[in-house]
Design an enzyme around this catalytic site. Structure first.
Site: not given
Length: 771
Positions: A738-740
Site C-alpha cells: 500500500t505504501c507504493f
C-alpha cells in the site's frame, strides 16, 4: 454650429489616469436633430419598420458620407406617420400606449411654429429619400446619455416584485439589441451603437463618484449595458467591456448591493453569457503581477460581484460554481510565488493590494488543494527550521553540562523539541487511547510532518504513506462508530452526525477534529461521510433549510411542507407548538424554542420563525459543547487564511475525496511490472473481473491496494496503481504494497481462480497494509 466631438478625443479623456475626476463631457451629438428621448421596444420597432419598408440601398452611400463628415442627421417621419403604421406592426395594446405617450412628447416638441415648419420639411425629405436618420439619431442620443438610458425599457406600470426589482423589461432590452444589430447596413448600425455606448462609458468613468453610491433610478443603465451582445466580441473588449468593468468594479456598498440583487434575477443563459464574457477578457489579459489599474483587476472584481449574485439567487444558483473557475490562471500562475506575495500582503495588512489568491472563486478544488499544501509545507518548513535550531542548542548545552547530573534529564525533555516530525507510536489494541495521550503531550508538534509507527505485536515497518493512510482510516472508523457514542449514523443517507447527548469528554471530540485536521494537513483523504452541513459549520456559514433537507431528508421535507402549506392555517393541520422533543438514551426530552413555547401554536404568521429556531437548535444549540471542541481541534492544525478560500463542498472534497469510481480511467493509468503488460491474459482477465464488480467490491479493491477507498480530486487517473507479477500459478492470495500502490498478483492459470483469489483477498483485508 460646432462639430460633434470625435471618438478618439473621448478615448483620451477616459484613460485610466483620469479615474474619479468629475468633468463635464459634451453630449453627442449637440445639434437640432430630432430623436426619441428614451426607448421602448414598440417605439424602436415602429421606427425600424418605417426605415426598412422600402429598399434603402440607394441611400446607403450618402448616409455613410454624412456620418463621416459629422453632419447632423435629420428626422424624416412625423408622429402622425408613426401612429398610422400601428396596425401594420400588429402591436399589443400596451405597446400602442407607449407609442402614444412618446407621440405626445413629439407634439410638445413641435409646439414652436418654426420648428414645426422645419419638421414638415424633414418628414417630406425622409419619405422621398428613405433616410434612416431617425433610427441612427435615436441610437446616438439614447445610448450616449445616462439620463435617457435610465428612462428606457421600463416596465409600465412599474411594479417592483421579488422576480424583478430593477423595473426593467429584460426581454425587451434583449430584443431591441437584436433588432439594432441586425439592421442593414450592419456595420453602420453596429458602429453607431458601439460608439454611443463608448461615449456613455467615458462619461460614467469620468464621473464615477456620482454612481458609486447611487440610487436604483441611476443604475438601471448598467444592466442595459451588460445585456449588450457586443460584449462577447473580443473586437469590442477594449472599447466597451473594459470600461464597463471599470465602472462596475468601483461601485461602493449601496450601489454594489443593488447591482448584486439585479444580477441575481438574471436568467441562466444571460447570466452564463455575461460570466463567460468576463472570463474571456480575464484570459486574454492575464499577467503574472498586475498593477492596481490593470484591466484584469477590474474584470476579476466584477466576476466576484457576479459570484455573490449567483450565491444569493433563489431558489437555486443561476449557474454551477465551476463557471467561475479559471483554468488558464491555474495553469499559468506560479502558485509558490503568488503564495509568497499573498502572505506578504496579509502579514503587512495591505488588504487593498491585489493578489489572485484574494479571489478564491478563480480556483477549482484541485488548485485549492495545491494552495493548502503549499501553506502546510511552509508551516512544516518553519517547524523543521525550529527543530534544527533547537537541536543545535541542545548540543551546545550538552557541551557545557556534560559533567552535570542533569544532562540525561535535559536530553529527555528536549528530545521531542529537536525532532522535525510529529511521531505517533500506536498500538493496534489501544489506538484511540494511545493517540489521545500522545497528541495531548505533543500538541505543539501538530504542524510538523506526520510519521506513524506501529508498535507491539511484532509488527514493524517504514511509513512511506501507506501506513499513514490506513492509520487514519482505522482511527476515524473507531471514533465515528455508533458504539463509541460520539456520533450518530443515518442508514438512509449514510451520514455521520455529532451526538449532542454524548457523555464523552470534550477532549475526545477535540481529538476527532485534530485527526481530521492532520489528515487534511498531511494530504491524506479520509473515508468520513459528514453531511455538507458539517463543513459549512466549520467555515462559519449559516445553516439553511436546504442543508437540513440534504442532511436530514425526512425532517427537511416536513419543515418545507409546513412553510409551503396553503390549504388553511398550519396550526389547524400540524398542531405544533414552539416545543420540540427527541429521544435521548431511551428517554424523551423536550425543549422550548422560545419562552413558554409549549403554549404557543405554530401558525401561518409565525411558521418561518419556528423553522428558523428549529434549525438553529438542531444544528447549533443541541451540539454546541461537542462541536465547539471538534472545531477547536480541527483549527489547531488547519486554521489559517488558506482554509477560508474553500467553499463547504470544496472542503468536503479536500477531506473525503470523491466517491465516483471511474475504473475505466484507472485502467488507462495503470502501470505493469515484472512481466505483466496490458495485453497479458492475466491482466485482461483481471480488468474484466474488476469492471464486473459491485460498487462496494471496487471500493474494497482500492482500499486493498492504496489503503484508501476514496478518489483523489484529480480522479483515479492520477492515482499510483501498479500491477506486479508475483510468481507463477499458486494458491496464494494476492497481496499489496500500500505504501507504493502496488498489487502483487500471481500468474493464476484461469480466470475463475483469479476471481476467487482476488475477491477473497479484498474481502478479508485488514491491518496496516504491511506485507
Amino acid at each position: 454650429m460646432s462639430p460633434s466631438p470625435s471618438f478618439s478625443s473621448l478615448q483620451v479623456l477616459a484613460s485610466d489616469d483620469t479615474y474619479g475626476q468629475e468633468v463635464e463631457i459634451e453630449e453627442y451629438p449637440d445639434d437640432p436633430q430630432f430623436a426619441l428621448s428614451y426607448l421602448t421596444l414598440p417605439l424602436l420597432k415602429q421606427a425600424i419598420a418605417t426605415y426598412i419598408k422600402t429598399d434603402i440601398t440607394s441611400s446607403t452611400q450618402n448616409l455613410a458620407s454624412d456620418v463621416n463628415k459629422s453632419k447632423p442627421l435629420e428626422l424624416k417621419e412625423s408622429s402622425a406617420s408613426i401612429t398610422n403604421n400601428l396596425n401594420a406592426m400588429s402591436l399589443h395594446e400596451n405597446e400602442k400606449n407607449d407609442i402614444s405617450d412618446n407621440n405626445s412628447e413629439l407634439e410638445s416638441c413641435s409646439s414652436n411654429e418654426s420648428l414645426s415648419v422645419n419638421m414638415e420639411k424633414k418628414l417630406t425629405s425622409m419619405e422621398s429619400k428613405n433616410d434612416p436618420s431617425f433610427v441612427i439619431s435615436t441610437i446616438k442620443s439614447v445610448f450616449s446619455s445616462n439620463e435617457a438610458l435610465n428612462k428606457s425599457f421600463l416596465i409600465k406600470p412599474f411594479k417592483s416584485s421579488k422576480e424583478n426589482t430593477s423595473g426593467l423589461d429584460i426581454e425587451a432590452i434583449e430584443e431591441s439589441y437584436n433588432l439594432i444589430l441586425n439592421l442593414k447596413p450592419k456595420e453602420l448600425f453596429i458602429r453607431t451603437l458601439a460608439n454611443a455606448i463608448e461615449i456613455l462609458l467615458a462619461k460614467l468613468t469620468l464621473n464615477i463618484r456620482a454612481y458609486q453610491n447611487g440610487s436604483p433610478e441611476n443604475l438601471r443603465l448598467l444592466i442595459i449595458l451588460c445585456k449588450n451582445p457586443l460584449l462577447k466580441d473580443p473586437q469590442y473588449h477594449e472599447q466597451l467591456l473594459r470600461k464597463l468593468c471599470i465602472v462596475l468594479s468601483q461601485l461602493q456598498n449601496r450601489s454594489k448591493n443593488i447591482m448584486i440583487k439585479w444580477f441575481s434575477e438574471f436568467k441562466h443563459d444571460a447570466f452564463e453569457e455575461l460570466v463567460g464574457n468576463i472570463q474571456q477578457y480575464i484570459v486574454s489579459h492575464f499577467s503574472v503581477s498586475p498593477g492596481p489599474k490593470d484591466p484584469i483587476v477590474s474584470a476579476i472584481k466584477v466576476l466576484q460581484l457576479l459570484y455573490i449574485s449567483n450565491e444569493l439567487a433563489k431558489p437555486n444558483q443561476i449557474v454551477p460554481i465551476d463557471r467561475f473557475y479559471n483554468d488558464t490562471i491555474a495553469k499559468r500562475l506560479n502558485f509558490k510565488d503568488e503564495y509568497k506575495n499573498w502572505k506578504k500582503l496579509i502579514d503587512t495588512k495591505k488588504y487593498n493590494e491585489f493578489s489572485y489568491f484574494k479571489y478564491p472563486i478563480l480556483f477549482n478544488p484541485v488548485s485549492k488543494t495545491r494552495i493548502l499544501h503549499i501553506d502546510a509545507m511552509v508551516q512544516m518548513s518553519q517547524e523543521f527550521e525550529d527543530a534544527f535550531v533547537n537541536h543545535a542548542l541542545v548540543i551546545h548545552a550538552q557541551h557545557f553540562l556534560q559533567d552535570s547530573s542533569s544532562i540525561s534529564n535535559l536530553e529527555d525533555n528536549l528530545k521531542d523539541v529537536t525532532c522535525p516530525y510529529l511521531v505517533l507510536e500506536v498500538r493496534r489494541a489501544h489506538l484511540v487511547e494511545d493517540v489521545l495521550n500522545q497528541i495531548s503531550k505533543k500538541e505543539k508538534d501538530l504542524k510538523k510532518p506526520l510519521k506513524v509507527k506501529f508498535v507491539g505485536g511484532g509488527e514493524e515497518g517504514m511509513d512511506q504513506g501507506g501506513v499513514q493512510k490506513e492509520f487514519f482510516q482505522i482511527i476515524t472508523a473507531q471514533l465515528l462508530d455508533q458504539q463509541y457514542g460520539m456520533f450518530t449514523y443515518d442508514t438512509e443517507t449514510r451520514y455521520s452526525w455529532i451526538n449532542g447527548a454524548s457523555l464523552e469528554s470534550e477532549k475526545h471530540f477535540e481529538l476527532v477534529g485534530i485527526v481530521i485536521g492532520l489528515a487534511l494537513y498531511n494530504g491524506v483523504i479520509l473515508a468520513v461521510n459528514f453531511p455538507r452541513l458539517m463543513y459549512k459549520r466549520l467555515l462559519d456559514e449559516e445553516p439553511t433549510l436546504e442543508d437540513i433537507k440534504l442532511a436530514f431528508p425526512a425532517l427537511g421535507k416536513g419543515l418545507e411542507q409546513m412553510l409551503n402549506w396553503t390549504d388553511g392555517d398550519v396550526g389547524d393541520i400540524f398542531m405544533r407548538s414552539f416545543q420540540i422533543s427527541y429521544e435521548v438514551y431511551g428517554q424523551v426530552k423536550t425543549y422550548n424554542l422560545v419562552e413558554n413555547g409549549e403554549n404557543i401554536l405554530v401558525t401561518n404568521e409565525n411558521r418561518e420563525e419556528f423553522v428558523k429556531l428549529y434549525i438553529h437548535h438542531l444544528v447549533i444549540d443541541s451540539i454546541n459543547r461537542q462541536f465547539t471542541a471538534f472545531r477547536r481541534g480541527f483549527y489547531k492544525v488547519c486554521g489559517g487564511y488558506a482554509l477560508k478560500m474553500c467553499r463547504a463542498e470544496e472542503l468536503e472534497l479536500l477531506i473525503s475525496g470523491s466517491v465516483e469510481l471511474d475504473y475505466e480511467e484507472l485502467e488507462k493509468a495503470t502501470e505493469y511490472d515484472d512481466g505483466y503488460s496490458k495485453d497479458h491474459i492475466v491482466i485482461k482477465n483481471f480488468w474484466e473481473i474488476v469492471h464486473a464488480m459491485t460498487y462496494d467490491q471496487k471500493k474494497k479493491l482500492l482500499m486493498f491496494v492504496t489503503a484508501s477507498d476514496r478518489v483523489p480530486l484529480k480522479g483515479l487517473g492520477n492515482l499510483t496503481f501498479v500491477i506486479q507479477r508475483n510468481g507463477p500459478d499458486t494458491d496464494r492470495l494476492p497481496t499489496a504494497l500500500t505504501c507504493f500502490g502496488r498489487l502483487l498478483l500471481p500468474e493464476y492459470s484461469t480466470k475463475e481462480k483469479l476471481k476467487n483469489r482476488l475477491l477473497t483477498a479484498i474481502e478479508n483485508a485488514k491491518g496496516f497494509g504491511l506485507v
